[in-house]
Design an enzyme around this catalytic site. Structure first.
Site, PDB file in Angstrom:
ATOM      1  N   CYS A  83       0.873  -1.159   0.000  1.00 50.90           N
ATOM      2  CA  CYS A  83       0.000   0.000   0.000  1.00 50.90           C
ATOM      3  C   CYS A  83       0.923   1.225   0.000  1.00 50.90           C
ATOM      4  CB  CYS A  83      -0.850  -0.076   1.266  1.00 50.90           C
ATOM      5  SG  CYS A  83      -1.973   1.273   1.490  1.00 50.90           S
ATOM      6  N   CYS A 113      -2.660  15.102   2.991  1.00 49.43           N
ATOM      7  CA  CYS A 113      -3.636  15.159   1.901  1.00 49.43           C
ATOM      8  C   CYS A 113      -4.511  16.375   2.093  1.00 49.43           C
ATOM      9  CB  CYS A 113      -4.486  13.886   1.941  1.00 49.43           C
ATOM     10  SG  CYS A 113      -5.743  13.811   0.652  1.00 49.43           S
ATOM     11  N   CYS A 128     -11.029  14.518   4.230  1.00 54.19           N
ATOM     12  CA  CYS A 128     -12.136  13.621   4.584  1.00 54.19           C
ATOM     13  C   CYS A 128     -12.179  13.458   6.102  1.00 54.19           C
ATOM     14  CB  CYS A 128     -11.961  12.266   3.909  1.00 54.19           C
ATOM     15  SG  CYS A 128     -11.851  12.386   2.117  1.00 54.19           S
ATOM     16  N   CYS A 131     -10.558  10.344   8.093  1.00 54.77           N
ATOM     17  CA  CYS A 131      -9.236   9.869   7.664  1.00 54.77           C
ATOM     18  C   CYS A 131      -8.116  10.548   8.446  1.00 54.77           C
ATOM     19  CB  CYS A 131      -9.073  10.130   6.170  1.00 54.77           C
ATOM     20  SG  CYS A 131      -7.432   9.753   5.549  1.00 54.77           S
ATOM     21  N   GLY A 173      -2.391  10.164   1.079  1.00 51.62           N
ATOM     22  CA  GLY A 173      -2.545  11.067  -0.056  1.00 51.62           C
ATOM     23  C   GLY A 173      -3.569  10.653  -1.095  1.00 51.62           C
ATOM     24  N   GLU A 174      -3.887  11.594  -1.958  1.00 51.21           N
ATOM     25  CA  GLU A 174      -4.844  11.366  -3.037  1.00 51.21           C
ATOM     26  C   GLU A 174      -4.064  11.237  -4.353  1.00 51.21           C
ATOM     27  OE1 GLU A 174      -7.879  10.564  -3.838  1.00 51.21           O
ATOM     28  OE2 GLU A 174      -7.424  10.996  -5.926  1.00 51.21           O
ATOM     29  N   HIS A 233     -18.468   5.952   0.138  1.00 55.96           N
ATOM     30  CA  HIS A 233     -18.748   6.147   1.574  1.00 55.96           C
ATOM     31  C   HIS A 233     -20.124   6.714   1.919  1.00 55.96           C
ATOM     32  CE1 HIS A 233     -14.624   5.163   1.501  1.00 55.96           C
ATOM     33  NE2 HIS A 233     -14.108   6.362   1.533  1.00 55.96           N
TER      34      HIS A 233
HETATM   35  N1  SAH Z   1      -6.990   9.155  -1.221  1.00 57.94           N
HETATM   36  C1  SAH Z   1      -7.424   7.927  -1.763  1.00 57.94           C
HETATM   37  C2  SAH Z   1      -6.580   6.750  -1.379  1.00 57.94           C
HETATM   38  C3  SAH Z   1      -6.042   6.668   0.018  1.00 57.94           C
HETATM   39  S1  SAH Z   1      -7.190   6.264   1.275  1.00 57.94           S
HETATM   40  C4  SAH Z   1      -8.876   7.699  -1.411  1.00 57.94           C
HETATM   41  O1  SAH Z   1      -9.396   8.400  -0.561  1.00 57.94           O
HETATM   42  O2  SAH Z   1      -9.476   6.840  -2.044  1.00 57.94           O
HETATM   43  C5  SAH Z   1      -7.555   4.555   0.959  1.00 57.94           C
HETATM   44  C6  SAH Z   1      -8.927   4.138   1.469  1.00 57.94           C
HETATM   45  O3  SAH Z   1      -8.981   4.147   2.898  1.00 57.94           O
HETATM   46  C7  SAH Z   1     -10.040   5.075   0.995  1.00 57.94           C
HETATM   47  O4  SAH Z   1     -11.165   4.361   0.536  1.00 57.94           O
HETATM   48  C8  SAH Z   1     -10.362   5.819   2.269  1.00 57.94           C
HETATM   49  O5  SAH Z   1     -11.625   6.362   2.235  1.00 57.94           O
HETATM   50  C9  SAH Z   1     -10.179   4.751   3.301  1.00 57.94           C
HETATM   51  N2  SAH Z   1     -10.100   5.258   4.661  1.00 57.94           N
HETATM   52  C10 SAH Z   1      -9.709   6.476   5.066  1.00 57.94           C
HETATM   53  N3  SAH Z   1      -9.789   6.584   6.427  1.00 57.94           N
HETATM   54  C11 SAH Z   1     -10.227   5.399   6.875  1.00 57.94           C
HETATM   55  C12 SAH Z   1     -10.495   4.863   8.175  1.00 57.94           C
HETATM   56  N4  SAH Z   1     -10.295   5.574   9.270  1.00 57.94           N
HETATM   57  N5  SAH Z   1     -10.944   3.594   8.259  1.00 57.94           N
HETATM   58  C13 SAH Z   1     -11.110   2.856   7.145  1.00 57.94           C
HETATM   59  N6  SAH Z   1     -10.856   3.285   5.908  1.00 57.94           N
HETATM   60  C14 SAH Z   1     -10.431   4.541   5.759  1.00 57.94           C
HETATM   61 FE1  SF4 Z   2      -9.647  11.558   1.857  1.00 58.94          FE
HETATM   62 FE2  SF4 Z   2      -8.073   9.667   0.775  1.00 58.94          FE
HETATM   63 FE3  SF4 Z   2      -7.108  12.100   1.385  1.00 58.94          FE
HETATM   64 FE4  SF4 Z   2      -7.754  10.464   3.346  1.00 58.94          FE
HETATM   65  S1  SF4 Z   2      -6.155  10.144   1.847  1.00 58.94           S
HETATM   66  S2  SF4 Z   2      -8.254  12.664   3.216  1.00 58.94           S
HETATM   67  S3  SF4 Z   2      -9.512   9.390   2.476  1.00 58.94           S
HETATM   68  S4  SF4 Z   2      -8.663  11.641  -0.123  1.00 58.94           S
END
Ligand code: SAH
Ligand code: SF4
Length: 333
Positions: free
Chosen positions: A95, A102, A106, A109, A152-153, A209
């Site tokens: 991963c 980021c 969200c 996260c 990160g995104e 989500h």
């Molecule tokens: N930024 C991208 C990829 C990184 S996050 C994205 O958001 O898709 C990878 C995954 O983990 C995403 O689906 C994200 O929503 C999820 N994720 C983030 N915080 C989380 C948490 N606390 N518990 C479970 N999944 C989480």
């Molecule tokens: Fe949102 Fe993915 Fe960035 Fe976390 S890493 S803030 S889930 S975009």
């Protein structure tokens, strides 16, 4: 710093076989220093030692559980990034992180809770997998899968991510099949459209989500810019163009998006489409006040999808004891 070294070889007119050797040493033998490059003459090794660092990252910490290993790296500018190696059956999945924190913010996260620093370079993305390949080499194993689900995104660092995918996929380098690479995005629609024209079989995951705009915008501010209807349309276009199903990620958070009504709303949004839903049980962490739902709630949610012929799987939080689970990668203080 593979790119710079290769460039140096070209600029100095070193014969092509030297570049092939360099590729082999770095991407097949996973050497950890120039001194280990014994196929090169001593003078060349000395030159390289003088001019380059083999890596821009340095490994500062590893933490293990039964089925995950978290790697913490330090960048040249003193930031910390993390990658997780996930061991399941014969698969060895890395991963990778694509940014230092980021900007998407969200609410659930851990990565998004800290101020965004910068995009990672191609070297920094690739080196995460080089270090982990070196770690696995000692066990006679290799990295089989890559998921862009670390910090990160990825679509906010699009060009570097695409270049790193080419290096992972290149048969003379990592030689990881495109079908074994997944990019996960929060839903940057213009980049989803660019990505579908990228002629590789790389998989796309979209973080959903929530199946209504109000809740999705509360959880994921980017939804105001790229709302649900347009996002799902982009997902449909991806499938039409590439013949591949989109994987929609849905993090189940207790009393937030995990009710039967929420499941039915999700059904309404996705029914009849060629999709996979990846249900992720929320991983609690110190940066948010959410909780994970009980197993029975998760099972009921999945059952509703099943009975509507929507394919799904449940991802349990592997690695959460070491804060190595998704959404828990927050760097090191
Ligand atoms: N930024 C991208 C990829 C990184 S996050 C994205 O958001 O898709 C990878 C995954 O983990 C995403 O689906 C994200 O929503 C999820 N994720 C983030 N915080 C989380 C948490 N606390 N518990 C479970 N999944 C989480
Ligand atoms: Fe949102 Fe993915 Fe960035 Fe976390 S890493 S803030 S889930 S975009």
């Amino acid at each position: 710093m593979y790119k710079e070294i290769e460039q140096y070889f070209q600029e100095n007119n070193l014969p092509k076989f030297r570049i092939n050797q360099l590729e082999d040493l770095i991407f097949k033998q996973f050497v950890s220093s120039f001194d280990e490059m014994s196929t090169f003459p001593k003078s060349l090794r000395e030159q390289l030692n003088e001019k380059f660092d083999l890596f821009t990252l340095s490994l500062v910490e590893t933490k293990k559980t039964k089925d995950t290993v978290k790697f913490v790296f330090k960048t040249k500018d003193d930031n910390y990034i993390e990658s997780v190696l996930i061991l399941h059956d014969k698969r060895r999945t890395v991963c990778v992180s694509s940014q230092i924190f980021c900007a998407m913010g969200c609410k659930f996260c851990a990565t998004g809770a800290k101020p965004f620093k910068r995009n990672l370079t191609v070297n920094e993305i690739v080196e995460q997998v080089l270090f982990i390949s070196n770690y696995l080499k000692n066990k006679n194993e290799r990295v089989t899968n890559i998921v862009y689900m670390g910090m990160g995104e990825p679509f906010m660092n699009y060009d570097n991510v695409i270049e790193s995918i080419r290096i992972f996929n290149d048969e003379n380098k990592f030689n990881i099949g495109a079908r074994h690479i997944v990019v996960s995005t929060v839903g940057i629609i213009p980049k989803i459209k660019e990505f579908m024209n990228f002629n590789l079989q790389v998989k796309l995951a979209i973080s959903l989500h929530a199946a209504n705009n109000k809740l999705r915008s509360e959880l994921m501010p980017i939804n105001d810019q790229y709302p649900l209807k347009k996002l799902i349309e982009a997902g449909d276009q991806f499938t039409k163009k590439t013949n591949k199903k989109v994987s929609y990620e849905y993090v189940l958070i207790k009393n937030v998006n995990d009710s039967e009504d929420h499941a039915n709303e999700l059904v309404k949004l996705l029914k009849g489409k060629l999709v996979h839903v990846n249900l992720i049980v929320y991983n609690p962490h110190e940066f948010a006040n959410f909780e994970k739902p009980s197993k029975s709630v998760v099972d009921k949610f999945k059952k509703i999808l099943n009975s509507n012929n929507i394919e799904s799987s449940i991802r349990h939080s592997i690695g959460d004891e070491i804060s190595g689970a998704c959404g828990q990668l927050a760097g090191k203080n």
